[in-house]
Design an enzyme around this catalytic site. Structure first.
Site, mmCIF file in Angstrom:
data_model
loop_
_atom_site.group_PDB
_atom_site.id
_atom_site.type_symbol
_atom_site.label_atom_id
_atom_site.label_comp_id
_atom_site.label_asym_id
_atom_site.label_seq_id
_atom_site.Cartn_x
_atom_site.Cartn_y
_atom_site.Cartn_z
ATOM 1 N N CYS A 1 -2.171 -7.784 9.454
ATOM 2 C CA CYS A 1 -1.272 -8.100 10.572
ATOM 3 C C CYS A 1 -1.905 -9.139 11.496
ATOM 4 C CB CYS A 1 -0.988 -6.861 11.407
ATOM 5 S SG CYS A 1 -0.324 -5.510 10.498
ATOM 6 N N LYS B 1 -6.714 -3.353 16.156
ATOM 7 C CA LYS B 1 -6.167 -2.017 15.927
ATOM 8 C C LYS B 1 -6.684 -1.077 17.003
ATOM 9 C CE LYS B 1 -6.948 -0.756 11.576
ATOM 10 N NZ LYS B 1 -6.884 -0.525 10.127
ATOM 11 N N HIS C 1 -2.972 0.807 9.342
ATOM 12 C CA HIS C 1 -2.071 -0.129 8.688
ATOM 13 C C HIS C 1 -1.354 0.617 7.570
ATOM 14 C CE1 HIS C 1 -0.611 -4.061 7.411
ATOM 15 N NE2 HIS C 1 -0.644 -3.514 6.206
ATOM 16 N N CYS C 2 -0.016 0.560 7.590
ATOM 17 C CA CYS C 2 0.759 1.226 6.541
ATOM 18 C C CYS C 2 1.106 0.198 5.475
ATOM 19 C CB CYS C 2 2.017 1.854 7.114
ATOM 20 S SG CYS C 2 3.058 2.540 5.810
ATOM 21 N N SER C 3 0.646 0.436 4.253
ATOM 22 C CA SER C 3 0.886 -0.548 3.191
ATOM 23 C C SER C 3 2.339 -0.542 2.745
ATOM 24 C CB SER C 3 -0.051 -0.280 2.020
ATOM 25 O OG SER C 3 0.033 1.064 1.645
ATOM 26 N N CYS D 1 5.023 -0.013 4.857
ATOM 27 C CA CYS D 1 5.783 -0.728 5.888
ATOM 28 C C CYS D 1 5.260 -2.152 6.062
ATOM 29 C CB CYS D 1 5.695 0.006 7.221
ATOM 30 S SG CYS D 1 6.350 1.667 7.179
ATOM 31 N N HIS E 1 3.303 8.175 6.305
ATOM 32 C CA HIS E 1 4.491 7.411 5.925
ATOM 33 C C HIS E 1 5.436 8.385 5.234
ATOM 34 C CE1 HIS E 1 6.809 3.917 4.631
ATOM 35 N NE2 HIS E 1 7.039 4.641 3.545
ATOM 36 N N CYS E 2 6.693 8.427 5.693
ATOM 37 C CA CYS E 2 7.625 9.424 5.162
ATOM 38 C C CYS E 2 8.715 8.754 4.324
ATOM 39 C CB CYS E 2 8.250 10.214 6.303
ATOM 40 S SG CYS E 2 9.198 11.616 5.695
HETATM 41 ZN ZN LIG Z 1 -1.964 -3.994 10.009
HETATM 42 ZN ZN LIG Z 2 4.896 3.290 6.757
#
Ligand SMILES: [Zn+2]
Ligand SMILES: [Zn+2]
Length: 360
Positions: A138, A142, A148-150, A152, A162-163
């Site tokens: 990004c 942080k 960091h969600c891979s 999203c 993450h759902c």
């Molecule tokens: Zn990130």
């Molecule tokens: Zn996510």
């Protein structure tokens, strides 16, 4: 505006976004990440939430209006069932519509180029020089507990997990109370339906000539579904009650080696010269890995006591907080970037660092 000199080193994907309030990464930014089929599990959840209602209405009408002739009981049960359904859907809407936690930074105070100042601030701040404190994807700093969600393709403040079931979104700082509310409503609804239908079924077995032949079939199916959802969602909800009570996110709870990031500078004994600062998971010996896993069971960096942990998640000091908490779970306290740490946590981390270098 000042001309920027040609850099000695360039990155394959140069940063084009300013780390300021003006740029807030949203889910809509990355159309390639989100596809239409990512919403299919969400439609499944909505269908599952609506599925019991025709059978439930049939059972309620047959048992309370036709057999027992008790309209007051009928209306009471109807009100409770549809209040729980309304609450369930209101928190579901919050989970899908609200951003779980965008990483934003304050506007720079001087009149320099915003991007340059934002990046420099982020890069030079001692906080962000340690590993895990700057996202190279990004291109933003942080804050505490951000991941960091891979899925999203972006960073999320106090990311819990993450759902894929709730619109393929993350559960983060801004949606975690709604998530707990949603789990609570499903569990209460499932318990209520199971008990209500078990009671009607018991009546049907004792008075077989007063009930019609279809009601018991609906009642058996609803008891089965109610018990299944109570066990599955209820146990998940109880797990999250434990996480809130100990102030951990799911990621923090299942990743013991995150603890390494919080360690102070290791005491230099010569034997630990191969370790980075802070140490990385793959550098540890078997004994050191075991030590960290054991320490992870009792060192909870953000645990500030049972009551304060709950206050932090449900924001008990907010105006009109009670209404929003009842309707959709409310919202968490703070900006999601910094969190208070336990009173003696630095001391315990220092002791752990000492043990780590002794335990080769
Ligand atoms: Zn990130
Ligand atoms: Zn996510």
């Amino acid at each position: 505006m000042r001309e920027r000199p040609t850099p000695l080193l360039t990155f394959s994907d140069p940063p084009t976004r300013a780390i300021t309030q003006e740029y807030t990464p949203t889910y809509d930014d990355d159309k390639t990440v989100r596809q239409w089929y990512h919403n299919v599990p969400l439609y499944g959840v909505i269908a599952l939430a609506l599925a019991p209602h025709p059978s439930l209405l049939f059972v309620l009408v047959q048992h309370y209006l036709v057999v027992l002739k008790a309209p007051l009981h009928f209306i009471t049960h109807l009100l409770i069932i549809y209040t729980l359904t309304f609450m369930m859907f209101s928190s579901l809407i919050v989970l899908v519509a609200r951003d779980p936690g965008p990483v934003t930074f304050e506007e720079p105070r001087d009149d320099h180029d915003a991007e340059e100042v934002g990046l420099t601030e982020a890069l030079m701040s001692p906080d962000f020089l340690t590993p895990g404190r700057f996202c190279r994807i990004c291109w933003t700093a942080k804050p505490d507990r951000t991941h960091h969600c891979s899925f999203c393709g972006r960073c999320v403040l106090k990311m819990d997990h993450h759902c894929p079931w709730l619109g393929n979104r993350c559960i983060g700082h801004r949606t975690y109370p709604a998530f707990l509310h949603f789990l609570l409503c499903i569990t209460l609804f499932a318990i209520y339906v199971a008990v209500l239908c078990a009671h009607a079924l018991y009546y049907a077995f004792n008075n077989p000539y007063t009930v019609d032949e279809f009601s018991p079939v609906h009642e058996i199916a609803l008891v089965f579904a109610g018990v299944t959802f109570t066990i599955v969602i209820g146990s998940f909800f109880v797990y999250h009650l434990y996480l809130v009570s100990t102030n951990q996110t799911t990621i923090e709870h299942i990743t013991p080696f995150l603890l390494l990031r919080y360690l102070p500078v290791l005491p230099n004994t010569g034997s630990n010269s191969h370790l980075s600062d802070p140490p990385l998971e793959h550098e540890l010996s078997y004994r050191q890995r075991r030590l960290i896993k054991e320490a992870h069971g009792h060192i909870r960096v953000y645990d500030i006591g049972f009551r304060k942990n709950w206050t932090q998640v449900f924001g008990w000091k907010q105006p009109y907080g009670l209404i929003t908490r009842i309707v959709c779970g409310g919202s968490s306290m703070g900006d999601g970037k910094s969190f208070p740490r336990g009173a003696d946590i630095e001391e315990r981390l220092a002791r752990l660092a000492q043990e780590l270098v002794q335990d080769k």
